[in-house]
Motif scaffolding. Structure first.
Motif, PDB file in Angstrom:
ATOM      1  N   ARG A 117      -2.636   4.150   3.022  1.00 30.34           N
ATOM      2  CA  ARG A 117      -2.427   3.891   4.453  1.00 30.34           C
ATOM      3  C   ARG A 117      -3.011   5.025   5.296  1.00 30.34           C
ATOM      4  NH1 ARG A 117       1.106  -0.259   5.573  1.00 30.34           N
ATOM      5  NH2 ARG A 117       2.314  -1.046   3.796  1.00 30.34           N
ATOM      6  N   ALA A 118      -2.779   6.253   4.873  1.00 31.33           N
ATOM      7  CA  ALA A 118      -3.257   7.398   5.636  1.00 31.33           C
ATOM      8  C   ALA A 118      -4.782   7.435   5.700  1.00 31.33           C
ATOM      9  CB  ALA A 118      -2.728   8.693   5.025  1.00 31.33           C
ATOM     10  N   LEU A 119      -5.431   7.009   4.628  1.00 34.67           N
ATOM     11  CA  LEU A 119      -6.890   7.032   4.573  1.00 34.67           C
ATOM     12  C   LEU A 119      -7.520   5.727   5.056  1.00 34.67           C
ATOM     13  CD1 LEU A 119      -7.404   8.835   1.136  1.00 34.67           C
ATOM     14  CD2 LEU A 119      -7.590   9.811   3.445  1.00 34.67           C
ATOM     15  N   GLY A 120      -6.694   4.776   5.488  1.00 28.44           N
ATOM     16  CA  GLY A 120      -7.215   3.518   6.009  1.00 28.44           C
ATOM     17  C   GLY A 120      -7.826   2.626   4.946  1.00 28.44           C
ATOM     18  N   ARG A 121      -7.353   2.749   3.704  1.00 20.26           N
ATOM     19  CA  ARG A 121      -7.872   1.931   2.613  1.00 20.26           C
ATOM     20  C   ARG A 121      -6.953   0.738   2.373  1.00 20.26           C
ATOM     21  NH1 ARG A 121      -9.102   7.044  -1.174  1.00 20.26           N
ATOM     22  NH2 ARG A 121      -6.886   6.735  -1.619  1.00 20.26           N
ATOM     23  N   TRP A 122      -7.572  -0.388   1.972  1.00 23.29           N
ATOM     24  CA  TRP A 122      -6.802  -1.610   1.771  1.00 23.29           C
ATOM     25  C   TRP A 122      -6.300  -1.751   0.345  1.00 23.29           C
ATOM     26  CZ3 TRP A 122      -5.367  -3.456   6.158  1.00 23.29           C
ATOM     27  CH2 TRP A 122      -6.207  -3.397   7.263  1.00 23.29           C
ATOM     28  N   SER A 123      -6.719  -0.887  -0.547  1.00 19.16           N
ATOM     29  CA  SER A 123      -6.355  -1.012  -1.956  1.00 19.16           C
ATOM     30  C   SER A 123      -4.897  -0.602  -2.186  1.00 19.16           C
ATOM     31  CB  SER A 123      -7.269  -0.146  -2.822  1.00 19.16           C
ATOM     32  OG  SER A 123      -6.952   1.218  -2.638  1.00 19.16           O
ATOM     33  N   LEU A 124      -4.414  -0.971  -3.378  1.00 18.81           N
ATOM     34  CA  LEU A 124      -3.057  -0.599  -3.792  1.00 18.81           C
ATOM     35  C   LEU A 124      -3.093   0.462  -4.887  1.00 18.81           C
ATOM     36  CD1 LEU A 124      -1.507  -4.185  -4.043  1.00 18.81           C
ATOM     37  CD2 LEU A 124      -1.517  -2.666  -2.064  1.00 18.81           C
ATOM     38  N   ASP A 125      -4.254   1.094  -5.045  1.00 19.00           N
ATOM     39  CA  ASP A 125      -4.461   2.001  -6.182  1.00 19.00           C
ATOM     40  C   ASP A 125      -3.476   3.161  -6.231  1.00 19.00           C
ATOM     41  OD1 ASP A 125      -6.526   0.388  -6.886  1.00 19.00           O
ATOM     42  OD2 ASP A 125      -8.119   1.720  -6.175  1.00 19.00           O
ATOM     43  N   ARG A 152       0.827  -1.207   0.000  1.00 15.55           N
ATOM     44  CA  ARG A 152       0.000   0.000   0.000  1.00 15.55           C
ATOM     45  C   ARG A 152       0.862   1.259   0.000  1.00 15.55           C
ATOM     46  NH1 ARG A 152      -4.058   0.149   4.799  1.00 15.55           N
ATOM     47  NH2 ARG A 152      -2.407  -1.005   5.860  1.00 15.55           N
ATOM     48  N   GLY A 153       0.388   2.269  -0.718  1.00 18.79           N
ATOM     49  CA  GLY A 153       1.092   3.538  -0.748  1.00 18.79           C
ATOM     50  C   GLY A 153       0.718   4.406   0.441  1.00 18.79           C
ATOM     51  N   PRO A 154       1.431   5.498   0.651  1.00 15.50           N
ATOM     52  CA  PRO A 154       1.179   6.386   1.788  1.00 15.50           C
ATOM     53  C   PRO A 154      -0.247   6.937   1.820  1.00 15.50           C
ATOM     54  CG  PRO A 154       3.283   6.920   0.740  1.00 15.50           C
ATOM     55  CD  PRO A 154       2.598   5.931  -0.150  1.00 15.50           C
ATOM     56  N   VAL A 155      -0.817   7.230   0.664  1.00 13.81           N
ATOM     57  CA  VAL A 155      -2.178   7.778   0.626  1.00 13.81           C
ATOM     58  C   VAL A 155      -3.181   6.752   1.126  1.00 13.81           C
ATOM     59  CG1 VAL A 155      -4.010   8.681  -0.863  1.00 13.81           C
ATOM     60  CG2 VAL A 155      -1.632   9.382  -1.231  1.00 13.81           C
TER      61      VAL A 155
END
Length: 353
Positions: free
Chosen positions: A105-113, A100-103
Motif C-alpha cells: 500500500r505504501a509503495l502504491g503496488r497492487w500485488s499481495l506479495d 494488500r500489506g502495508p508495504v
C-alpha cells in the motif's frame, strides 16, 4: 442485412451495417476486470453484433453475465449485469483474507506479495490441499453467481456460449454450451486446484479451464456464422527479464502454461486457414476466418498475486484500462472488422520454423 445503424460513440460515429462478431475471453482472476472494461466499450457500438463468446475462468464469468444481461435488456442490460457483478465481487472481497500489506500500500503496488496472510496461505497451499484447508468447499463466488445470473434465461440467450473446464481424470477440455451452463460449470471453469476443491459435474471432477483452453477457439469457427473473432487476452505472453525467486518462477510457469494451449490453437487455425479453400468445400470456414486482438499494455506490469486483489480501487482501475484499450482498438481497427484480420496469426507459423 440491409438496415444500417449509427454508431453512438465510435471512432467516427458513422452509420454502417451491423457486423457479426464473436469474442474470446481469457481468464485471470480479478484481472478479468480489464476484459470487463473492453466489453463495456464494445457494447456501446450498435453495429457490433455478438453472436457467441468462448470464455474461461474469469472470462467465463464475463461471458455468462454478458449473455444473460443481453437476453434481459440488450446491450445496456449486458453492461449493467457486468457492472453489478464486479461491484459485488469487490464488496465480498472486503472480508477476504487476501488484502494488500502495508508495504504494498505504501509503495502504491497492487500485488499481495507482502501481505502476511497471503504469504502464509501461499506456503500452506504447497503443504496442504483445499480439502484440508477448506473442507466445506466454500467458494465466495457461488452466491454471487446464483444471485445475479438467471440460468434459465441464459439457456435461451441469443448469444451462444462456450465455457471451458478441464476434466481432472482425462486432462482434456470439456466445452459447456448454454443449455448445460449452471453455477457449478462457471465455478469449475475458474477452479484453481491449489485454492478450491474440484467441482463435480455429471460424476466427473473439473479444474480451471485455463489448463486445456484459455479460451477454446475452435467452436467459434466451427459452430458460428461470424467470421470475425475478437480476442481479449489477460495473461501476458511475454514478460521482460528472467524470474529468479521461487515465487516469480512459479508465477511465470503458470502464465506460460495458461497461454500455451491458446498459442497452439492459433497456430493450428493458421495452418488450417492456409490449406482451406476460402470459398467452397471442406474447411471453408477456416479460410474465411479473421482474427483481431485487443492489445493489453498493463498486465506485464502486474504481479500474479494481484489476481486475488479485488479491492474496488484496483477493479475500477482495470476497468478504465480496459475501456481505454477498447477505444484504442476501435480507433485503429473498426474499419477492418468484417473485412480483414488485424492479428497476424500466420506469423505464428513462421515462428515455428
Amino acid at each position: 442485412m440491409t438496415t444500417t445503424e449509427t454508431s453512438a460513440s465510435g471512432p467516427g460515429s458513422f452509420a454502417r451495417e451491423p457486423v457479426l462478431v464473436d469474442l474470446a475471453l481469457q481468464g485471470g482472476g480479478s484481472h478479468g476486470a480489464f476484459a470487463w472494461g473492453v466489453l463495456d466499450r464494445l457494447l456501446e457500438e450498435p453495429w457490433l453484433k455478438i453472436e457467441g463468446i468462448s470464455g474461461t475462468s474469469a472470462g467465463a464469468m464475463n461471458a455468462a453475465l454478458l449473455a444473460d444481461g443481453f437476453a434481459a435488456g440488450g446491450a445496456e442490460g449486458a453492461r449493467g449485469a457486468l457492472d453489478t457483478y464486479w461491484r459485488e465481487v469487490s464488496k465480498a472481497a472486503r472480508f477476504s483474507p487476501f488484502q494488500r500489506g502495508p508495504v504494498d500500500r505504501a509503495l502504491g503496488r497492487w500485488s499481495l506479495d507482502h501481505s502476511p496472510l497471503f504469504v502464509f496461505m501461499d506456503v500452506m497451499s504447497r503443504l496442504y490441499s483445499p480439502y484440508d484447508l477448506n473442507p466445506g468447499g466454500f467458494n465466495a463466488l457461488a452466491p454471487i453467481l446464483t444471485k445475479h445470473i438467471d440460468f434459465d434465461r441464459l439457456r435461451n440467450s441469443p448469444i451462444k456460449l462456450f465455457i471451458t473446464a478441464t476434466n481432472v481424470r482425462t486432462g482434456r477440455a470439456r466445452i459447456f454450451r448454454n443449455a448445460e451452463i449452471t453455477p457449478e460449470v462457471l465455478l469449475a471453469s475458474a477452479c484453481l486446484p491449489t485454492l478450491f476443491q474440484a467441482v463435480e459435474i455429471d460424476g466427473e471432477s473439473y479444474w480451471d479451464g485455463g489448463y486445456s483452453g484459455n479460451p477454446t477457439m475452435a467452436p467459434l469457427v466451427n459452430e458460428l456464422v461470424s467470421d470475425d473473432t475478437i480476442l481479449i487476452p489477460i495473461n501476458p505472453v511475454e514478460r521482460p527479464g528472467t524470474p529468479r525467486s521461487a515465487h516469480d518462477i512459479l508465477n511465470r510457469l503458470n502464465e506460460v502454461s495458461f497461454n500455451a494451449v491458446l498459442i497452439k490453437e492459433l497456430k493450428m487455425m493458421a495452418l488450417l486457414r492456409q490449406v482451406a479453400n476460402a470459398e467452397t468445400g471442406e474447411g471453408a470456414a477456416w479460410g474465411r476466418m479473421r482474427v483481431h486482438m485487443v492489445r493489453n499494455a498493463i498486465m506485464d506490469k502486474l504481479g500474479a498475486s494481484s489476481k486475488l486483489n479485488a479491492e474496488w480501487e484496483f477493479i475500477s482501475m482495470l476497468r478504465e484500462e480496459g475501456r481505454k484499450a477498447g477505444e484504442e482498438f476501435l480507433t485503429a481497427h473498426a474499419d477492418d472488422i468484417g473485412k480483414r484480420s488485424t492479428l497476424d496469426i500466420d506469423q505464428l507459423i513462421a515462428e515455428m520454423k
